[in-house]
Design a protein around this motif. Structure first.
Motif, PDB file in Angstrom:
ATOM      1  N   SER A  86      31.684  48.187  41.007  1.00  0.00           N
ATOM      2  CA  SER A  86      30.353  47.980  41.570  1.00  0.00           C
ATOM      3  C   SER A  86      30.371  46.824  42.568  1.00  0.00           C
ATOM      4  O   SER A  86      31.350  46.070  42.642  1.00  0.00           O
ATOM      5  CB  SER A  86      29.362  47.672  40.449  1.00  0.00           C
ATOM      6  N   PRO A  87      29.287  46.637  43.333  1.00  0.00           N
ATOM      7  CA  PRO A  87      29.237  45.508  44.281  1.00  0.00           C
ATOM      8  C   PRO A  87      29.380  44.149  43.612  1.00  0.00           C
ATOM      9  O   PRO A  87      29.748  43.177  44.268  1.00  0.00           O
ATOM     10  CB  PRO A  87      27.855  45.664  44.926  1.00  0.00           C
ATOM     11  N   GLU A  88      29.073  44.057  42.319  1.00  0.00           N
ATOM     12  CA  GLU A  88      29.217  42.787  41.610  1.00  0.00           C
ATOM     13  C   GLU A  88      30.644  42.549  41.125  1.00  0.00           C
ATOM     14  O   GLU A  88      30.957  41.486  40.596  1.00  0.00           O
ATOM     15  CB  GLU A  88      28.268  42.740  40.402  1.00  0.00           C
ATOM     16  N   ASP A  89      31.509  43.533  41.293  1.00  0.00           N
ATOM     17  CA  ASP A  89      32.872  43.458  40.771  1.00  0.00           C
ATOM     18  C   ASP A  89      33.866  43.549  41.925  1.00  0.00           C
ATOM     19  O   ASP A  89      33.485  43.710  43.078  1.00  0.00           O
ATOM     20  CB  ASP A  89      33.092  44.605  39.777  1.00  0.00           C
ATOM     21  N   TYR A  90      35.137  43.419  41.620  1.00  0.00           N
ATOM     22  CA  TYR A  90      36.171  43.540  42.641  1.00  0.00           C
ATOM     23  C   TYR A  90      37.423  44.138  42.010  1.00  0.00           C
ATOM     24  O   TYR A  90      37.543  44.208  40.784  1.00  0.00           O
ATOM     25  CB  TYR A  90      36.493  42.181  43.263  1.00  0.00           C
ATOM     26  N   PHE A  91      38.355  44.581  42.855  1.00  0.00           N
ATOM     27  CA  PHE A  91      39.579  45.207  42.356  1.00  0.00           C
ATOM     28  C   PHE A  91      40.668  44.146  42.273  1.00  0.00           C
ATOM     29  O   PHE A  91      41.162  43.663  43.283  1.00  0.00           O
ATOM     30  CB  PHE A  91      40.010  46.359  43.270  1.00  0.00           C
ATOM     31  N   SER A  92      41.045  43.797  41.044  1.00  0.00           N
ATOM     32  CA  SER A  92      42.020  42.733  40.821  1.00  0.00           C
ATOM     33  C   SER A  92      43.426  43.305  40.635  1.00  0.00           C
ATOM     34  O   SER A  92      43.625  44.524  40.554  1.00  0.00           O
ATOM     35  CB  SER A  92      41.636  41.931  39.576  1.00  0.00           C
ATOM     36  N   ILE A  93      44.379  42.412  40.526  1.00  0.00           N
ATOM     37  CA  ILE A  93      45.761  42.822  40.271  1.00  0.00           C
ATOM     38  C   ILE A  93      45.852  43.564  38.943  1.00  0.00           C
ATOM     39  O   ILE A  93      46.505  44.611  38.837  1.00  0.00           O
ATOM     40  CB  ILE A  93      46.685  41.583  40.272  1.00  0.00           C
ATOM     41  N   ASP A  94      45.186  43.049  37.920  1.00  0.00           N
ATOM     42  CA  ASP A  94      45.226  43.712  36.615  1.00  0.00           C
ATOM     43  C   ASP A  94      44.537  45.068  36.650  1.00  0.00           C
ATOM     44  O   ASP A  94      44.954  46.001  35.951  1.00  0.00           O
ATOM     45  CB  ASP A  94      44.583  42.825  35.551  1.00  0.00           C
ATOM     46  N   ASP A  95      43.473  45.195  37.441  1.00  0.00           N
ATOM     47  CA  ASP A  95      42.809  46.496  37.578  1.00  0.00           C
ATOM     48  C   ASP A  95      43.762  47.522  38.181  1.00  0.00           C
ATOM     49  O   ASP A  95      43.749  48.696  37.802  1.00  0.00           O
ATOM     50  CB  ASP A  95      41.567  46.372  38.465  1.00  0.00           C
ATOM     51  N   LYS A 141      43.495  39.877  48.107  1.00  0.00           N
ATOM     52  CA  LYS A 141      44.505  39.252  47.245  1.00  0.00           C
ATOM     53  C   LYS A 141      45.447  40.297  46.663  1.00  0.00           C
ATOM     54  O   LYS A 141      46.659  40.078  46.582  1.00  0.00           O
ATOM     55  CB  LYS A 141      43.824  38.460  46.128  1.00  0.00           C
ATOM     56  N   LEU A 142      44.897  41.425  46.256  1.00  0.00           N
ATOM     57  CA  LEU A 142      45.726  42.497  45.712  1.00  0.00           C
ATOM     58  C   LEU A 142      46.651  43.048  46.793  1.00  0.00           C
ATOM     59  O   LEU A 142      47.834  43.302  46.535  1.00  0.00           O
ATOM     60  CB  LEU A 142      44.844  43.610  45.149  1.00  0.00           C
ATOM     61  N   ALA A 143      46.137  43.226  48.000  1.00  0.00           N
ATOM     62  CA  ALA A 143      46.955  43.749  49.098  1.00  0.00           C
ATOM     63  C   ALA A 143      48.125  42.814  49.391  1.00  0.00           C
ATOM     64  O   ALA A 143      49.262  43.263  49.596  1.00  0.00           O
ATOM     65  CB  ALA A 143      46.095  43.939  50.343  1.00  0.00           C
ATOM     66  N   GLU A 144      47.852  41.511  49.402  1.00  0.00           N
ATOM     67  CA  GLU A 144      48.917  40.534  49.648  1.00  0.00           C
ATOM     68  C   GLU A 144      49.954  40.574  48.533  1.00  0.00           C
ATOM     69  O   GLU A 144      51.162  40.519  48.779  1.00  0.00           O
ATOM     70  CB  GLU A 144      48.297  39.138  49.765  1.00  0.00           C
ATOM     71  N   TYR A 145      49.482  40.712  47.298  1.00  0.00           N
ATOM     72  CA  TYR A 145      50.380  40.775  46.139  1.00  0.00           C
ATOM     73  C   TYR A 145      51.262  42.023  46.198  1.00  0.00           C
ATOM     74  O   TYR A 145      52.479  41.949  45.973  1.00  0.00           O
ATOM     75  CB  TYR A 145      49.545  40.771  44.863  1.00  0.00           C
ATOM     76  N   LEU A 146      50.670  43.164  46.500  1.00  0.00           N
ATOM     77  CA  LEU A 146      51.437  44.411  46.541  1.00  0.00           C
ATOM     78  C   LEU A 146      52.520  44.363  47.615  1.00  0.00           C
ATOM     79  O   LEU A 146      53.643  44.832  47.404  1.00  0.00           O
ATOM     80  CB  LEU A 146      50.497  45.589  46.795  1.00  0.00           C
ATOM     81  N   GLU A 147      52.186  43.777  48.757  1.00  0.00           N
ATOM     82  CA  GLU A 147      53.183  43.685  49.831  1.00  0.00           C
ATOM     83  C   GLU A 147      54.294  42.712  49.463  1.00  0.00           C
ATOM     84  O   GLU A 147      55.480  42.994  49.682  1.00  0.00           O
ATOM     85  CB  GLU A 147      52.509  43.245  51.126  1.00  0.00           C
ATOM     86  N   ARG A 148      53.925  41.586  48.863  1.00  0.00           N
ATOM     87  CA  ARG A 148      54.914  40.554  48.544  1.00  0.00           C
ATOM     88  C   ARG A 148      55.803  40.951  47.370  1.00  0.00           C
ATOM     89  O   ARG A 148      57.022  40.752  47.411  1.00  0.00           O
ATOM     90  CB  ARG A 148      54.191  39.241  48.237  1.00  0.00           C
ATOM     91  N   VAL A 149      55.223  41.529  46.335  1.00  0.00           N
ATOM     92  CA  VAL A 149      55.966  41.807  45.103  1.00  0.00           C
ATOM     93  C   VAL A 149      56.588  43.201  45.096  1.00  0.00           C
ATOM     94  O   VAL A 149      57.712  43.387  44.624  1.00  0.00           O
ATOM     95  CB  VAL A 149      55.042  41.634  43.877  1.00  0.00           C
TER      96      VAL A 149
END
Length: 299
Positions: A74-83, A121-129
């Protein structure tokens, strides 16, 4: 001859593991059959493609194969690394539910992650890791490359206003008047369709000022469409929602000033004083002053 009971390997393994780690009993907490969530694990949406010979040309569904998992934030949430890892785990688990080994090939699975803003943040993590890049395929639609399961990220606030006007309404942004106007028109033509009603109810709750502004532009609605919308507003008690908004503002700015600000906004939209009175609860004498001097109370 009776068939022997199947060996329960998992409890025995747990006991053996405890013995192996008995020197670390104070340092390790070994728990069995841990419930991961308060309710059973579930997928937000599962879309199964029933007819493979029908091309899917919609931008958000171009990626679809036979089984398509959708995770929504939802707009109150975001997609995290754990998600990200959670939805991948759901997909792998779903893949194993076939009656035979590999009954559901991984090539027939897709994952769509829907969120309001780009998961930087997730995009940066996926590219780096993982050396995974998110590539823009359409406005608001990013494909994750180098994955065993086809995956895309759908960013609601970046989607095309022309092609994705319904999903774009799932927002708290203040620039969706065009989408609201289209929804009002279509609701007037499909009054018995609960899908339109659900969307209008959400808009009334999250973007009520924009909804009223669009309604005030009478040239945008035919008489029968306007009547349908007015019936909807009465059904969902829009006046009470406006009053709640005014009171919420009042907690920050002073209750009376909050109501006055709401009243000024409604007056600027061309709403009648009777409707404003019902919405704000302000007495008639205050509204009379507002009508003669719309700037009353501004700082």
């Amino acid at each position: 001859m009776e068939k022997p009971e199947r060996m329960q390997w998992h409890p025995v393994f747990a006991s053996a593991l405890r013995l192996e780690l008995r020197d670390y009993e104070d340092a390790l907490d070994i728990q069995e059959e841990v419930q991961l969530t308060r309710k059973p694990l579930e997928i937000d949406l599962l879309i199964i493609r029933k007819k493979r010979d029908v091309p899917i040309l919609k931008n958000i569904a171009e990626i679809f194969r036979e089984h398509n998992i959708v995770e929504y934030k939802s707009p109150e949430d975001y997609f995290s690394i754990d998600d990200y890892y959670k939805v991948k785990a759901y997909a792998y688990l779903y893949k194993t539910l076939g009656r035979e080994v590999n009954a559901l090939p991984v090539e027939e699975l897709t994952i769509s992650c829907v969120c309001s803003v780009f998961p930087a943040k997730l995009a940066e993590y996926l590219e780096r890791v993982h050396d995974v890049l998110l590539e823009a395929r359409h406005p608001g639609i990013y494909t994750a490359h180098n994955r065993d399961i086809a995956m895309q990220f759908v960013v609601v606030d970046e989607l095309s206003a022309e092609e994705n006007r319904f999903i774009r309404l799932l927002t708290r942004r203040s620039d969706v008047k065009k989408e609201i106007a289209s929804l009002l028109k279509e609701y007037g033509e499909h009054r018995k369709d609960s899908r339109y009603e659900m969307l209008l109810d959400l808009v009334a709750e999250t973007n009520i000022k924009q909804l009223l502004e669009v309604m005030g532009m009478s040239r945008m609605l035919k008489p029968d469409e306007e009547q349908a919308v007015m019936e909807f507003l009465a059904k969902f008690e829009i006046d009470k929602r406006l009053r709640r908004e005014g009171e919420a503002r009042g907690k920050l700015e002073g209750k009376l000033e909050g109501k006055l600000e709401t009243a000024r906004s409604l007056f600027a939209m061309g709403m009648s004083m009777e409707m404003i009175r019902k919405a704000t609860g302000l007495p008639e004498e205050v509204l009379a002053e507002l009508e003669s001097d719309p700037d009353r109370g501004e700082h």
